[in-house]
Write a protein that holds these residues in place. Structure first.
Motif, mmCIF file in Angstrom:
data_model
loop_
_atom_site.group_PDB
_atom_site.id
_atom_site.type_symbol
_atom_site.label_atom_id
_atom_site.label_comp_id
_atom_site.label_asym_id
_atom_site.label_seq_id
_atom_site.Cartn_x
_atom_site.Cartn_y
_atom_site.Cartn_z
ATOM 1 N N PRO A 71 1.402 -35.661 -59.269
ATOM 2 C CA PRO A 71 1.421 -35.242 -60.672
ATOM 3 C C PRO A 71 1.829 -33.784 -60.869
ATOM 4 C CG PRO A 71 -0.833 -35.372 -59.885
ATOM 5 C CD PRO A 71 0.031 -35.935 -58.796
ATOM 6 N N GLU A 72 1.657 -32.950 -59.846
ATOM 7 C CA GLU A 72 1.913 -31.515 -60.020
ATOM 8 C C GLU A 72 3.366 -31.152 -59.770
ATOM 9 O OE1 GLU A 72 -0.188 -27.237 -58.833
ATOM 10 O OE2 GLU A 72 -0.753 -29.085 -57.779
ATOM 11 N N TYR A 73 3.967 -31.743 -58.732
ATOM 12 C CA TYR A 73 5.347 -31.396 -58.372
ATOM 13 C C TYR A 73 6.159 -32.682 -58.228
ATOM 14 C CZ TYR A 73 3.122 -26.954 -57.243
ATOM 15 O OH TYR A 73 2.399 -25.786 -57.310
ATOM 16 N N HIS A 74 7.024 -32.943 -59.162
ATOM 17 C CA HIS A 74 7.812 -34.181 -59.157
ATOM 18 C C HIS A 74 9.051 -34.006 -60.037
ATOM 19 C CE1 HIS A 74 5.282 -34.354 -62.763
ATOM 20 N NE2 HIS A 74 6.353 -34.907 -63.320
ATOM 21 N N SER A 75 10.021 -34.857 -59.807
ATOM 22 C CA SER A 75 11.208 -34.858 -60.672
ATOM 23 C C SER A 75 11.995 -36.144 -60.455
ATOM 24 C CB SER A 75 12.112 -33.660 -60.365
ATOM 25 O OG SER A 75 13.273 -33.687 -61.181
ATOM 26 N N TYR A 76 12.595 -36.641 -61.538
ATOM 27 C CA TYR A 76 13.558 -37.744 -61.441
ATOM 28 C C TYR A 76 14.852 -37.287 -62.092
ATOM 29 C CZ TYR A 76 15.733 -42.308 -61.437
ATOM 30 O OH TYR A 76 16.598 -43.346 -61.198
ATOM 31 N N LEU A 77 15.909 -37.286 -61.321
ATOM 32 C CA LEU A 77 17.220 -36.842 -61.797
ATOM 33 C C LEU A 77 18.189 -38.017 -61.742
ATOM 34 C CD1 LEU A 77 19.236 -34.571 -62.614
ATOM 35 C CD2 LEU A 77 19.574 -34.166 -60.157
ATOM 36 N N ILE A 102 20.188 -33.942 -54.546
ATOM 37 C CA ILE A 102 18.948 -33.797 -53.776
ATOM 38 C C ILE A 102 18.446 -32.358 -53.850
ATOM 39 C CG2 ILE A 102 17.987 -33.813 -51.445
ATOM 40 C CD1 ILE A 102 19.931 -36.214 -50.910
ATOM 41 N N ILE A 103 19.352 -31.401 -53.676
ATOM 42 C CA ILE A 103 18.965 -29.984 -53.747
ATOM 43 C C ILE A 103 18.457 -29.639 -55.142
ATOM 44 C CG2 ILE A 103 19.787 -27.612 -53.545
ATOM 45 C CD1 ILE A 103 21.971 -28.730 -51.611
ATOM 46 N N ARG A 104 19.218 -30.021 -56.144
ATOM 47 C CA ARG A 104 18.827 -29.704 -57.521
ATOM 48 C C ARG A 104 17.494 -30.348 -57.890
ATOM 49 N NH1 ARG A 104 22.248 -31.243 -63.029
ATOM 50 N NH2 ARG A 104 20.711 -30.454 -64.514
ATOM 51 N N ASN A 105 17.323 -31.598 -57.496
ATOM 52 C CA ASN A 105 16.092 -32.294 -57.869
ATOM 53 C C ASN A 105 14.880 -31.742 -57.131
ATOM 54 O OD1 ASN A 105 15.084 -34.463 -59.569
ATOM 55 N ND2 ASN A 105 14.476 -35.461 -57.663
#
Length: 341
Positions: free
Chosen positions: A224-230, A318-321
């Motif tokens: 929940p603290e560190y995540h991302s969907y790109l 991958i880098i950006r996300n």
């Protein structure tokens, strides 16, 4: 005209009995993919068994070990907006909301999302040969127009991609697919559920005859603290991914303690490489670290001409996300995204 019988099942056991008694029967939940395929005459069924209203698998609840149970017949929309999903598994919520349209998310079910067929243009064109639709006829995408096709896990028989956004997040979250079938309940690790094309591209997954997906289990850790969907696509609405990335991180004193990464739009199944995740453990979450992971994940990637650009695009994504995952608030509507690769 597709002539078929229709049955409404009140329980999983009744649905399985109906399927055993009817030749060429198919289970029907939301129907957002199956009905389209039947309209295009790409799928046929002697009977449709409606399982959408089986209440026992239309719930989202916590599990005894602190995880989360997602009923297979809960809609994608209800899953994405459920408080427990938004709070504990925001990566999954964001992945679902990146897919399809609100109307489709309101109808599509969690179990059905796992069973989507490819959106390969040759698969959808009944006049074209396609090993996934008619085994042994060939794969025209390999030498043809293949901009949206796979770069990882391909075979000489098929280079189609799996279209789901939700499943990319489920792969990163280490979900488990729970089924009921003729031999009782089965628990399938998510990484073992979808197949690579190999010699039999017409077989999408490892479900056995007569099995029904009844739920999806998530482990306690939802990042929940560190995540991302790109999701990178040709247009911002109602488009399938050219490349998508789901990332979840746990940090300890500024270093990566746990890393999860899965890619969509690049293979016949959500693509996850545990070696790349292990490579990140103990490192600072920097562009250089994520670039190293990207090289591991894309090792062996092959372009087929029009889709070769995906290899570099996936590495940059991958880098950006990975960097986006460090600040999930930047992904909220109205936030200014970073334009750096």
């Amino acid at each position: 005209m597709n002539n078929f019988s229709y049955f409404k099942a009140g329980s999983v056991s009744e649905a399985r009995t109906l399927r055993e008694r009817n030749d060429h029967a198919r289970y029907l939940a939301g129907g957002t993919n199956l009905i389209d395929l039947m309209k295009y005459k790409l799928e046929s069924a002697g009977a449709l068994i409606d399982i959408h209203h089986i209440d026992e698998h239309r719930t989202i609840t916590t599990t005894e070990d602190g995880g989360l149970w997602l009923g297979a017949f809960v809609s994608n929309a209800d899953t994405a907006y459920h408080p427990l999903v938004e709070q504990r598994y925001p990566l999954l919520s964001r992945a679902i909301l990146a897919g399809a349209s609100p109307q489709i998310r309101n109808m599509a079910t969690n179990g059905g999302n796992l069973l989507q067929r490819t959106r390969c243009y040759y698969f959808y064109d009944a006049s074209s040969p396609c090993n996934k639709r008619e085994p042994g006829t060939g794969c025209p995408a390999i030498e043809g127009y293949n901009r949206n096709m796979a770069i990882l896990g391909t075979s000489k028989h098929c280079i189609a991609v799996f279209p789901s956004d939700m499943c990319v997040a489920l792969a990163a979250l280490d979900a488990t697919v729970v089924t009921q079938g003729p031999y009782g309940e089965r628990r399938i690790p998510f990484g073992d559920f979808h197949r690579l094309p190999g010699e039999a591209p017409e077989i999408d997954n490892t479900l056995q005859m007569g099995e029904i997906i009844v739920g999806i289990e998530l482990p306690g850790e939802g990042f929940p603290e560190y995540h991302s969907y790109l999701k990178l696509r040709d247009r911002n609405s109602f488009a399938f991914a050219l490349v998508s990335v789901a990332t979840g991180l746990l940090l300890d004193n500024g270093l990566i303690a746990v890393a999860r990464m899965a890619l969509g739009g690049v293979s016949h199944r959500p693509w996850r490489v545990p070696e790349a995740e292990q490579f990140l453990v103990g490192k600072e979450p920097t562009r250089e670290a994520f670039a190293g992971a990207a090289e591991i994940i894309l090792a062996g990637a092959v372009g087929y001409g029009f889709n070769t650009f995906k290899i570099d695009l996936a590495k940059r994504a991958i880098i950006r996300n990975g960097m986006m995952a460090l600040n999930p608030a930047s992904q909220r509507p109205g936030a200014q995204p970073s334009l750096e690769p």
